[in-house]
Structures are given as C-alpha cells and as structure tokens.
Design a protein around this motif. Structure first.
Motif, mmCIF file in Angstrom:
data_model
loop_
_atom_site.group_PDB
_atom_site.id
_atom_site.type_symbol
_atom_site.label_atom_id
_atom_site.label_comp_id
_atom_site.label_asym_id
_atom_site.label_seq_id
_atom_site.Cartn_x
_atom_site.Cartn_y
_atom_site.Cartn_z
ATOM 1 N N ASP A 150 0.990 28.338 86.842
ATOM 2 C CA ASP A 150 1.270 29.769 87.014
ATOM 3 C C ASP A 150 2.760 30.095 87.039
ATOM 4 O OD1 ASP A 150 -1.440 29.973 87.175
ATOM 5 O OD2 ASP A 150 -1.521 30.320 89.343
ATOM 6 N N GLU A 151 3.606 29.066 86.928
ATOM 7 C CA GLU A 151 5.064 29.241 86.940
ATOM 8 C C GLU A 151 5.519 30.004 88.177
ATOM 9 O OE1 GLU A 151 5.783 30.987 83.001
ATOM 10 O OE2 GLU A 151 6.511 29.011 82.391
ATOM 11 N N ARG A 152 5.088 29.496 89.350
ATOM 12 C CA ARG A 152 5.457 30.109 90.618
ATOM 13 C C ARG A 152 6.320 29.155 91.437
ATOM 14 N NH1 ARG A 152 0.194 32.460 93.512
ATOM 15 N NH2 ARG A 152 1.797 32.850 95.100
ATOM 16 N N PRO A 153 7.314 29.667 92.157
ATOM 17 C CA PRO A 153 8.123 28.808 93.034
ATOM 18 C C PRO A 153 7.240 28.144 94.086
ATOM 19 C CG PRO A 153 9.163 30.935 92.708
ATOM 20 C CD PRO A 153 7.789 31.062 92.150
ATOM 21 N N LEU A 154 7.735 27.043 94.622
ATOM 22 C CA LEU A 154 6.949 26.260 95.568
ATOM 23 C C LEU A 154 7.843 25.850 96.740
ATOM 24 C CD1 LEU A 154 4.070 24.952 95.789
ATOM 25 C CD2 LEU A 154 5.111 22.876 94.846
ATOM 26 N N SER A 155 7.356 26.086 97.947
ATOM 27 C CA SER A 155 8.060 25.628 99.145
ATOM 28 C C SER A 155 7.407 24.321 99.590
ATOM 29 C CB SER A 155 7.951 26.675 100.258
ATOM 30 O OG SER A 155 8.540 26.190 101.449
ATOM 31 N N ILE A 156 8.216 23.263 99.749
ATOM 32 C CA ILE A 156 7.650 21.971 100.091
ATOM 33 C C ILE A 156 8.361 21.361 101.293
ATOM 34 C CG2 ILE A 156 6.905 21.459 97.747
ATOM 35 C CD1 ILE A 156 9.339 19.587 97.481
ATOM 36 N N HIS A 157 7.617 20.559 102.034
ATOM 37 C CA HIS A 157 8.149 19.694 103.084
ATOM 38 C C HIS A 157 8.074 18.296 102.495
ATOM 39 C CE1 HIS A 157 7.837 18.128 107.505
ATOM 40 N NE2 HIS A 157 9.046 17.986 106.995
ATOM 41 N N TYR A 158 9.239 17.693 102.229
ATOM 42 C CA TYR A 158 9.285 16.473 101.413
ATOM 43 C C TYR A 158 9.905 15.321 102.186
ATOM 44 C CZ TYR A 158 9.927 13.511 97.290
ATOM 45 O OH TYR A 158 9.869 12.474 96.385
ATOM 46 N N GLU A 159 9.278 14.150 102.062
ATOM 47 C CA GLU A 159 9.771 12.944 102.717
ATOM 48 C C GLU A 159 10.314 11.980 101.667
ATOM 49 O OE1 GLU A 159 8.234 9.928 106.177
ATOM 50 O OE2 GLU A 159 6.835 10.374 104.539
ATOM 51 N N SER A 160 11.625 11.849 101.585
ATOM 52 C CA SER A 160 12.243 10.891 100.678
ATOM 53 C C SER A 160 12.543 9.621 101.459
ATOM 54 C CB SER A 160 13.542 11.466 100.103
ATOM 55 O OG SER A 160 14.530 11.591 101.102
ATOM 56 N N TRP A 161 13.085 8.609 100.803
ATOM 57 C CA TRP A 161 13.387 7.361 101.508
ATOM 58 C C TRP A 161 14.581 7.519 102.444
ATOM 59 C CZ3 TRP A 161 18.037 4.623 100.726
ATOM 60 C CH2 TRP A 161 18.846 5.086 99.695
ATOM 61 N N LYS A 162 15.360 8.604 102.276
ATOM 62 C CA LYS A 162 16.506 8.854 103.151
ATOM 63 C C LYS A 162 16.150 9.749 104.331
ATOM 64 C CE LYS A 162 20.254 8.358 99.774
ATOM 65 N NZ LYS A 162 21.401 9.064 99.118
ATOM 66 N N LEU A 163 15.468 10.871 104.059
ATOM 67 C CA LEU A 163 15.213 11.847 105.114
ATOM 68 C C LEU A 163 14.036 12.735 104.745
ATOM 69 C CD1 LEU A 163 16.488 14.638 103.777
ATOM 70 C CD2 LEU A 163 18.629 13.585 104.474
ATOM 71 N N THR A 164 13.648 13.567 105.709
ATOM 72 C CA THR A 164 12.595 14.560 105.500
ATOM 73 C C THR A 164 13.238 15.935 105.504
ATOM 74 O OG1 THR A 164 10.955 13.156 106.582
ATOM 75 C CG2 THR A 164 10.431 15.497 106.380
ATOM 76 N N SER A 165 12.892 16.767 104.507
ATOM 77 C CA SER A 165 13.543 18.068 104.389
ATOM 78 C C SER A 165 12.567 19.114 103.883
ATOM 79 C CB SER A 165 14.744 17.977 103.446
ATOM 80 O OG SER A 165 14.309 17.595 102.144
ATOM 81 N N ARG A 166 12.961 20.373 104.048
ATOM 82 C CA ARG A 166 12.198 21.501 103.507
ATOM 83 C C ARG A 166 13.056 22.184 102.450
ATOM 84 N NH1 ARG A 166 7.723 22.673 106.601
ATOM 85 N NH2 ARG A 166 7.661 21.699 108.666
ATOM 86 N N ARG A 167 12.431 22.577 101.351
ATOM 87 C CA ARG A 167 13.185 23.216 100.288
ATOM 88 C C ARG A 167 12.243 24.047 99.423
ATOM 89 N NH1 ARG A 167 15.008 17.613 97.632
ATOM 90 N NH2 ARG A 167 15.175 17.170 99.856
ATOM 91 N N THR A 168 12.823 25.013 98.704
ATOM 92 C CA THR A 168 12.065 25.812 97.739
ATOM 93 C C THR A 168 12.514 25.402 96.347
ATOM 94 O OG1 THR A 168 11.817 27.672 99.257
ATOM 95 C CG2 THR A 168 11.546 28.127 96.916
ATOM 96 N N ILE A 169 11.563 25.064 95.507
ATOM 97 C CA ILE A 169 11.864 24.538 94.173
ATOM 98 C C ILE A 169 11.120 25.329 93.101
ATOM 99 C CG2 ILE A 169 12.367 22.206 94.985
ATOM 100 C CD1 ILE A 169 9.514 21.433 94.271
ATOM 101 N N HIS A 170 11.556 25.139 91.868
ATOM 102 C CA HIS A 170 10.936 25.789 90.719
ATOM 103 C C HIS A 170 10.271 24.722 89.843
ATOM 104 C CE1 HIS A 170 12.789 29.889 91.107
ATOM 105 N NE2 HIS A 170 13.508 29.193 91.972
#
Length: 323
Positions: A150-170
């Motif tokens: 649907d080509e909609r932005p997405l807000s995610i809570h993401y766990e990488s190998w360095k840290l956990t963060s929240r961000r809005t992505i396209h």
C-alpha cells in the motif's frame, strides 16, 4: 517474432497504462520507427490503441478494453507455476490468492497445456529454508507486507545487534534470502535493510511512502550483497589443508570456496597444500577453523595462530588432559 512483439505491446499497455513511444521502444529493444509500424499494424487488426500528444502523452488502450489472450507459451505457463512459492506466499498472507490465480490461469490455458502446467507443481518443490533450520515466527510480516503493497510509512520497534530503537521508515520492498525475510526501507535520507524477524513491533502510519526516484529493488539488493561481502571479510588467514580439509573449508562460505578452488589439490591424502582465505575477525575465524582440525592447520597471521593455541589449551584443561 513480430507477432510476439505485437502481443507484448498489448500486454504492456494493458498492465502499465499509458506509455510513451520511447518507453515502449526501450522495453521492447526496438527503434521508434519499428514501434510506430507495430502500432499501425495493431490498430489495423482492430486493437483500439490511441495516441495522446504532448509532454504527458503516449499510447494507451481504449478504457475498458481487454484482450482475452493470456499471451503465454507452454514454457511460460510452467514458469508461472514454478514461481508461485506456496510457503513464502502463505507467510505474506497471499496463499489463497496464489492458489486462485493458478486456477484462473489453468482455466485460460488451452486444454493441451494444462497437464504440463500442473506437472510443474507436482514434480518440483522449492524449499528456501536452510538445512537444520526451521522457519522463524514472523508475527509482523503481514503488517510489513501491507506497508509495502500500500506504500504506507511504517513505525517499527527494531532490535539490531547494537541496540533497540524506534523509528518511522518508508518501506520500498521485501526480499526473501536463504529463508529469511528482509525489508528494504528509506529513512533519514538513507536506504537501510531490516531483518523482519528482528522487528519487535510494527504499526502502519498515515501518508504515502516517499520512493527514491529511479529506485530498483533488484539492483539495490545486488549492490548491497556485494558491498556486505566486501566489508565483512576484514582479514586473511594462511592455512595448510589436506584434501578433506579443503573440502570442508569450501563449505564455510562462497568467498572461502572461491579461494579453495584457486589452489591445486594435494597429490595424496597425506600431503597438505598451503592457501589463503578471507576471514571476518580473529575470534570468528578461530571458532570456524578449530572445528576443521586436524585436517586444517593455521599458519598465520600470528594473532590467529595464538588464539587457536590458546583455545586448544583451554579445551585440554577443561577435559583434564594435561597429563
């Protein structure tokens, strides 16, 4: 050849809508003059192709007109059935749609082609999951897929190998590699790759995705893989290996297999050959190469050899083999 090209023009205009003469000619890899001749032939045959002049002009089909042909050859029909991966489609929530699309395609095919098309799914099965692994639970894949479609932005809570963060992505696209789903998305003026299994939460946002001009998911992924493989190997190890050792080394990675293929094999089972292989880190290489001993011997660099000897000492002490 020309009949196939005429059918391709119909299919392109039907699926993409209005297209300029240049765009059509580029896709078909023909000259503008040849394209105009083909358009004339199509209109003479009763296909309602119309031309719009101006900067936003081009060729298009009469609204509502649709060809009744599938345009598929027997081999192309088989390829369509081969491309319908049931597992990944089900993970994306498209399992029923793939099944219905295949049924519609079968109904549209000539009767003589149907058995060949069915034979593909009954005799070929594609399993993208690596050995000794199970498909990881992906509770947010359906939400991510919706954002992509649907080509909609997405807000995610993401766990990488360095840290956990929240961000809005396209979101720009999804990639399935070696059984793992990856999301390619834009954000902060940079395109990044996110492992879907590492998304802890996902929520659709209002708005429309800002897609970079000229972005190609296929080309971006190809370049990303090449860049990752070039960056991940930060050093080099010198080894001596038997024939069995060379075979086991080749299973470590494509880069190591390439290095193994470049050396002449040992003259006998008892002899060893010397070779150099790319490694990621000293710690990582120590664990990998120690498993291949004694068929593989570490010669250098000195830090890798010292780390290997130290690991062996600890193993000996652990099992009480000092005496």
């Amino acid at each position: 050849m020309r009949a196939s090209r005429l059918l391709s023009i119909q299919m392109l205009l039907e699926t993409r809508g209005r297209m300029s003469a240049r765009a059509l000619a580029d896709v078909l890899e023909i000259s503008i003059r040849t394209l105009y001749r083909d358009i004339d032939e199509l209109t003479a045959a009763g296909v309602p192709v119309y031309a719009e002049r101006g900067r936003a002009g081009g060729f298009e089909l009469m609204r509502g007109w649709k060809t009744t042909l599938t345009g598929l050859t027997p081999s192309e029909a088989q390829a369509v059935f081969l491309s319908g991966l049931a597992g990944p489609a089900a993970e994306l929530g498209l399992g029923d749609q793939v099944e219905q699309a295949q049924l519609k395609l079968l109904a549209a095919l000539p009767a003589s082609w149907r058995d060949d098309a069915r034979r593909v799914s009954s005799r070929l099965y594609l399993d993208p999951i690596d050995w000794y692994r199970e498909s990881m639970p992906l509770p947010h894949l359906a939400t991510v897929a919706t954002a992509v479609w649907d080509e909609r932005p997405l807000s995610i809570h993401y766990e990488s190998w360095k840290l956990t963060s929240r961000r809005t992505i396209h979101p720009l696209g999804l990639v399935l590699k070696a059984g793992a789903w990856y999301l390619v998305a834009a954000g902060d003026d940079k395109i990044r790759t996110y492992r879907v299994a590492s998304i802890l939460a996902a929520e659709l946002q209002h708005g429309v995705v800002k897609r970079p001009k000229g972005f190609s998911l296929t080309e971006h992924w190809r370049q990303s893989v090449q860049r990752f493989e070039a960056e991940v190997f930060k050093g080099e190890a010198t080894l001596r290996a038997t024939a069995v050792g060379l075979k086991n080394l080749s299973y470590l990675s494509a880069a190591v297999a390439k290095a193994v293929a470049a050396v002449a094999p040992p003259e006998s089972e008892q002899t060893r050959v010397e070779l150099r292989i790319p490694i990621e880190t000293i710690e990582h290489a120590t664990g990998q190469l120690l498993r291949l001993a004694p068929e593989v011997e570490v010669i250098g660099p000195p830090p890798l050899k010292r780390a290997t000897i130290e690991r062996l000492r600890r193993i000996v002490a652990l099992y009480g083999l000092n005496g």
